[in-house]
Design an enzyme around this catalytic site. Sequence first.
Site, PDB file in Angstrom:
ATOM      1  CD  GLU A  70      -3.033  -0.997   2.188  1.00  0.00           C
ATOM      2  OE1 GLU A  70      -4.216  -1.169   1.877  1.00  0.00           O
ATOM      3  OE2 GLU A  70      -2.682  -0.781   3.364  1.00  0.00           O
TER       4      GLU A  70
ATOM      5  CB  CYS B 184       3.402   7.496   3.130  1.00  0.00           C
ATOM      6  SG  CYS B 184       3.956   6.283   4.328  1.00  0.00           S
TER       7      CYS B 184
ATOM      8  CB  CYS C 199       8.129  -5.203   8.412  1.00  0.00           C
ATOM      9  SG  CYS C 199       9.537  -4.446   9.260  1.00  0.00           S
TER      10      CYS C 199
ATOM     11  CB  CYS D 240       7.148  -2.806  15.957  1.00  0.00           C
ATOM     12  SG  CYS D 240       8.768  -2.287  15.404  1.00  0.00           S
TER      13      CYS D 240
ATOM     14  CB  CYS E  50       3.816  -2.173  13.400  1.00  0.00           C
ATOM     15  SG  CYS E  50       3.876  -1.894  11.633  1.00  0.00           S
TER      16      CYS E  50
ATOM     17  CB  CYS F 245       1.461   5.725  11.266  1.00  0.00           C
ATOM     18  SG  CYS F 245       2.256   7.128  10.607  1.00  0.00           S
TER      19      CYS F 245
HETATM   20  N1  SAH Z   1       9.826   0.634   9.475  1.00  0.00           N
HETATM   21  C1  SAH Z   1      10.067   2.005   9.607  1.00  0.00           C
HETATM   22  C2  SAH Z   1       9.176   2.870   8.743  1.00  0.00           C
HETATM   23  C3  SAH Z   1       7.733   2.474   8.616  1.00  0.00           C
HETATM   24  S1  SAH Z   1       6.680   2.625  10.000  1.00  0.00           S
HETATM   25  C4  SAH Z   1       9.934   2.423  11.060  1.00  0.00           C
HETATM   26  O1  SAH Z   1       9.461   1.641  11.856  1.00  0.00           O
HETATM   27  O2  SAH Z   1      10.351   3.529  11.376  1.00  0.00           O
HETATM   28  C5  SAH Z   1       6.332   4.372  10.115  1.00  0.00           C
HETATM   29  C6  SAH Z   1       5.956   4.827  11.517  1.00  0.00           C
HETATM   30  O3  SAH Z   1       4.659   4.348  11.904  1.00  0.00           O
HETATM   31  C7  SAH Z   1       6.919   4.309  12.572  1.00  0.00           C
HETATM   32  O4  SAH Z   1       7.289   5.327  13.462  1.00  0.00           O
HETATM   33  C8  SAH Z   1       6.092   3.261  13.247  1.00  0.00           C
HETATM   34  O5  SAH Z   1       6.577   2.999  14.520  1.00  0.00           O
HETATM   35  C9  SAH Z   1       4.729   3.889  13.214  1.00  0.00           C
HETATM   36  N2  SAH Z   1       3.632   2.946  13.518  1.00  0.00           N
HETATM   37  C10 SAH Z   1       3.652   1.604  13.412  1.00  0.00           C
HETATM   38  N3  SAH Z   1       2.468   1.077  13.813  1.00  0.00           N
HETATM   39  C11 SAH Z   1       1.683   2.113  14.169  1.00  0.00           C
HETATM   40  C12 SAH Z   1       0.333   2.221  14.654  1.00  0.00           C
HETATM   41  N4  SAH Z   1      -0.439   1.154  14.806  1.00  0.00           N
HETATM   42  N5  SAH Z   1      -0.157   3.449  14.915  1.00  0.00           N
HETATM   43  C13 SAH Z   1       0.613   4.559  14.698  1.00  0.00           C
HETATM   44  N6  SAH Z   1       1.879   4.513  14.239  1.00  0.00           N
HETATM   45  C14 SAH Z   1       2.424   3.308  13.982  1.00  0.00           C
HETATM   46 FE1  SF4 Z   2       8.500  -2.854  10.572  1.00  0.00          FE
HETATM   47 FE2  SF4 Z   2       6.236  -1.784  11.455  1.00  0.00          FE
HETATM   48 FE3  SF4 Z   2       8.328  -1.948  13.082  1.00  0.00          FE
HETATM   49 FE4  SF4 Z   2       8.371  -0.191  11.053  1.00  0.00          FE
HETATM   50  S1  SF4 Z   2       6.983  -0.166  12.808  1.00  0.00           S
HETATM   51  S2  SF4 Z   2      10.005  -1.614  11.661  1.00  0.00           S
HETATM   52  S3  SF4 Z   2       7.216  -1.361   9.501  1.00  0.00           S
HETATM   53  S4  SF4 Z   2       7.209  -3.690  12.205  1.00  0.00           S
END
Ligand code: SAH
Ligand code: SF4
Length: 357
Positions: free
Chosen positions: A93, A106, A113, A117, A120, A345
């Site tokens: 996406e 974006c 990934c 995390c 996420c 995000c």
């Molecule tokens: N992988 C990279 C970039 C993609 S994620 C990273 O983690 O930085 C982009 C941002 O969205 C990151 O700061 C991530 O922590 C945040 N993010 C992930 N899951 C989210 C959620 N459920 N709600 C809000 N932000 C989130």
């Molecule tokens: Fe991967 Fe999501 Fe963590 Fe970014 S926030 S590193 S996309 S698992």
Amino acid sequence: MAEKTELIGLSRDELQKALTDIGEKPFRAKQLWQWLYYFGETDFEKMTNLSKVLRQKLSEHFTVTRPKIVAEQLSVDKTRKWLLEFADGQRVEMVYIPEEDRGAVCISTQVGCAVGCRFCHTGSQKLTRNLTTAEIVSQFMVARDTYGEWPSPTNETRYLSNIVVMGMGEPLHNMENVVKALNILTDGDGIAISRRRVTMSTSGIAPHIVEALQRTGVRLAISLHAPNNELRSTIMPINNRYPLEEVLNACRQYQAEDGSRYITFEYLLLDSINDSLDCARQLIALMKKYTLRASFNLIPFNPWPGCAFKPSPNNKVKAFARELENAGFAAPVRVARGQDILAACGQLKSKKDAESK
Ligand code: SAH
Ligand code: SF4
């Protein structure tokens, strides 16, 4: 006949080589580069300053491909989300977030990934594969197609003015393709997005941070989300591999090279997990300890089906922001955009929910 070569994603040198390999003069690379990245042309027949014979030859050896748009949704707030499909059927996406007179696209760097995390949605899907350079660059090109923003605008009033590498995937787990893609996107003779207007966000793959920025000149955002190792490791297991000290030392090294560099620290506020005033104070102490020039981006948590966390309530978000601001840090709370179409995000994914179960 040999398989055709895709031109999108080749560096300038590679494009030149592809042309000399078919017996063409190197200077043709400059013309072709302009057609691909300044005019956004996908049809060799329309590259009118090239001879008919050359156009024919190019179409015999090369392709210019865009990912297929499987679905496109427009939010009530005008945020737009595309579900894109590549040649092998894999999907990502991409989101466009408009502001008054500009906006950020974006883009994604991986299908899924591996970082995992806990908060996420993308991370809940495991890594399927890295995106190629072509797949990263062509996402932005699809956005330009949609908004009719070809040829590259030469003034600063562009709709698609900024790029944030904050979609699906960890960019520094796909370093070579991401670096190459960012250098194509910021090349002044083509798409020409200013390097200052590109921000790459990483979960903190410490050994690659400085190198990636040296090779691209883009801005850095770090997904911090916790002020100490114990807490960070519970929500971001990658912290066990690259603890805070390593990440922040890399940040310090990056800033030492150029006194004007600021780093944005993204901080997701999760109810009763990392949103206490004590956490805010630990964060401030951390910034001082590493003497970092930093601003914060406080991100409201966007829930997704099946996740265990809750967003921090408004009063706690405000108090957290105030604590940072009183210590002299900018700490805006990010307005969640495109929530009605799950474009915010951490909500991006490559499958429909029913399929991802
Ligand atoms: N992988 C990279 C970039 C993609 S994620 C990273 O983690 O930085 C982009 C941002 O969205 C990151 O700061 C991530 O922590 C945040 N993010 C992930 N899951 C989210 C959620 N459920 N709600 C809000 N932000 C989130
Ligand atoms: Fe991967 Fe999501 Fe963590 Fe970014 S926030 S590193 S996309 S698992």
